[in-house]
Design a protein around this motif. Structure first.
Motif, PDB file in Angstrom:
ATOM      1  N   ILE A 148      20.480 -11.196 -16.614  1.00 27.52           N
ATOM      2  CA  ILE A 148      19.184 -12.152 -16.784  1.00 27.52           C
ATOM      3  C   ILE A 148      18.359 -11.746 -15.951  1.00 27.52           C
ATOM      4  N   GLY A 149      18.327 -10.544 -15.253  1.00 23.96           N
ATOM      5  CA  GLY A 149      17.448 -10.002 -14.244  1.00 23.96           C
ATOM      6  C   GLY A 149      17.354 -10.222 -12.876  1.00 23.96           C
ATOM      7  N   VAL A 150      18.450 -10.707 -12.425  1.00 19.38           N
ATOM      8  CA  VAL A 150      18.717 -11.024 -10.946  1.00 19.38           C
ATOM      9  C   VAL A 150      19.666  -9.947 -10.513  1.00 19.38           C
ATOM     10  N   GLN A 151      19.317  -9.092  -9.407  1.00 19.36           N
ATOM     11  CA  GLN A 151      20.025  -7.855  -8.773  1.00 19.36           C
ATOM     12  C   GLN A 151      20.722  -8.589  -7.540  1.00 19.36           C
ATOM     13  N   ALA A 175      14.496 -14.363 -10.558  1.00 18.72           N
ATOM     14  CA  ALA A 175      14.379 -12.873 -10.946  1.00 18.72           C
ATOM     15  C   ALA A 175      12.979 -12.581 -11.101  1.00 18.72           C
ATOM     16  N   LEU A 176      12.079 -13.585 -11.242  1.00 22.14           N
ATOM     17  CA  LEU A 176      10.835 -13.567 -11.058  1.00 22.14           C
ATOM     18  C   LEU A 176      10.348 -13.182  -9.749  1.00 22.14           C
ATOM     19  N   GLU A 177      10.727 -13.929  -8.850  1.00 24.27           N
ATOM     20  CA  GLU A 177      10.496 -13.805  -7.215  1.00 24.27           C
ATOM     21  C   GLU A 177      10.949 -12.389  -6.689  1.00 24.27           C
ATOM     22  N   PRO A 199      13.280 -16.451 -24.619  1.00 24.13           N
ATOM     23  CA  PRO A 199      13.962 -16.598 -23.146  1.00 24.13           C
ATOM     24  C   PRO A 199      13.081 -16.226 -22.134  1.00 24.13           C
ATOM     25  N   VAL A 200      13.076 -17.202 -21.098  1.00 22.44           N
ATOM     26  CA  VAL A 200      11.995 -16.977 -19.658  1.00 22.44           C
ATOM     27  C   VAL A 200      13.031 -16.688 -18.677  1.00 22.44           C
ATOM     28  N   ALA A 245      27.957 -11.723 -10.220  1.00 22.62           N
ATOM     29  CA  ALA A 245      26.868 -10.612  -9.986  1.00 22.62           C
ATOM     30  C   ALA A 245      26.391 -10.057 -11.304  1.00 22.62           C
ATOM     31  N   ALA A 246      27.580  -9.386 -12.122  1.00 26.15           N
ATOM     32  CA  ALA A 246      27.258  -8.863 -13.207  1.00 26.15           C
ATOM     33  C   ALA A 246      26.603  -9.732 -14.415  1.00 26.15           C
TER      34      ALA A 246
END
Length: 404
Positions: A88-91, A224-226, A218-219, A82-83
């Motif tokens: 990389i942007g995902v909570q 993360a985008l969603e 990096p993309v 999770a950390a």
């Protein structure tokens, strides 16, 4: 006596992996192999794993390490993941994570979760052949996922309905894909999310190589985008992220993970319980210990070594490939995808390369759901040093020039 007549209909769609079969050739003396997407064992953090196993088997810890465990996975490892995902942007929380026996098991479970016979899976042409092998067991049809093209969404839905099913998911590997090495752009990822929303279907994001970026910007992961689109709420996301330690720490321990909305995780947990109860407890514990100790520094070393090998292969291809041969230029990962002139068979070239020059690679046809791509092949640079790469590509170029 034969029971073959009693086999389920899905058995006819299950085929041997060309890569698994090629791996049987690796013991040949003098063979230079660019076939399997195999990490270099010389780079495994073996001592760190040895210390972690010793600690896990100490009298105070062996009862937990050798015992049954929860199907969701070892909690400290899920907390570490999770950390890692947050970086990389995902909570997400541990409740959004399932530990699997490598990401291959995750892909198999997701095929089982979504696919009924005649349903449609959207995949690339080419795509990871292990995904095709997993999905085949659930008797789907495949439609070509055209990343970056303005394909009308209704065309996918209509074709799926005409075949007697529905579009259930899009499967893709956005970063340094297996087999092509290609990375989807930010715009292409958003376009795919738009398509999934329109079709009301899932997105399976195979992120096996995400940590192995050598250069370029990096993309963000598709998840993360969603999540950003949906106000940070992972529970509202349709993207399912599959990660693994196989390409960074060790493939032999078979530790991967899924990150998704909790209802998806809950369904996958039921499959895990019915399949193997849980991934090996001791493997999860030692993976956590090693990841906590050295993940970032170890991955940085891998990037440095693999980047040099990629550069050596690109240079050798430029020097030795005849006119008419093209190849990808990946920003990371383990693979370069080669396209031969029309009429040149990758499978026949492999036969000649093995016989004449003792060089192995994977013909590209197996990565195409429709059996196309006969004039393509995949090269892996991860498990060969620079001199071996230079020599092997020179040998391959010689064989190819005689075949053209």
């Amino acid at each position: 006596m034969t029971l073959a007549a009693q086999y389920a209909t899905r058995i006819g769609r299950m085929k041997a992996s060309e890569i698994r079969e090629l791996l049987k050739l690796l013991d040949q003396p003098g063979l230079l192999s660019f076939a399997g997407g195999i990490p270099d064992p010389a780079l495994f953090p073996a001592q760190a794993f040895a210390d972690a196993f010793q600690a896990a088997l100490s009298p105070e810890h062996q009862a937990q390490s050798l015992q049954y465990s929860v199907s969701e996975g070892y909690l400290p490892l899920r907390q570490w993941i999770a950390a890692h995902m947050a970086k990389i942007g995902v909570q997400c929380g541990p409740e959004n994570i399932l530990i699997t026996s490598g990401s291959q098991q995750a892909i198999d479970y997701l095929g089982k979760l979504f696919l009924s016979p005649k349903d449609t899976a959207l995949v690339g042409w080419p795509t990871y052949l292990g995904a095709l092998a997993a999905f085949n067991a659930y008797e789907p049809r495949y439609d070509r996922l055209r990343s970056g093209e303005n394909q009308p969404p209704e065309r996918y839905a209509q074709a799926a309905e005409a075949a007697g099913g529905r579009v259930k998911f899009a499967y893709l590997s956005p970063d340094f894909a297996n087999p092509t090495g290609v990375t989807m752009t930010h715009a292409e990822r958003l376009q795919m999310l738009d398509l999934a929303e329109t079709l009301d279907t899932a997105v399976i994001e195979d992120a096996a190589y995400q940590d192995l970026r050598f250069d370029g910007e990096p993309v963000p992961p598709m998840l993360a985008l969603e999540q950003d689109r949906k106000g940070g709420d992972i529970e509202a996301c349709r993207t399912i992220y599959c990660g693994t330690f196989s390409k960074t720490l060790s493939p032999g321990l078979r530790v991967g993970w899924v990150v998704a909305a909790s209802p998806i995780i809950q369904q996958l947990v039921l499959m895990k319980q019915a399949s193997d109860l849980h991934s090996p407890t001791i493997n999860q514990i030692v993976t956590y210990q090693v990841a906590e100790q050295l993940f970032d520094t170890h991955v940085a070393e891998l990037r440095s070594v693999y980047m040099r090998r990629r550069d050596a292969m690109l240079a050798a291809l430029k020097e030795h490939m005849p006119a008419g041969v093209t190849w990808t230029k990946p920003e990371g990962g383990m693979f370069i995808w080669v396209t031969l002139p029309e009429g040149i068979s990758g499978a026949q070239l492999l036969e000649r390369a093995l016989e004449q020059e003792k060089v192995a690679f994977v013909p590209g046809q197996a990565f195409h759901a429709d059996g196309s791509g006969e004039n393509t092949l995949r090269l892996s640079f991860s498990n060969s040093n620079e001199p071996a790469i230079a020599e092997g590509i020179a040998r391959l170029g010689h064989v190819l020039k005689t075949a053209m």
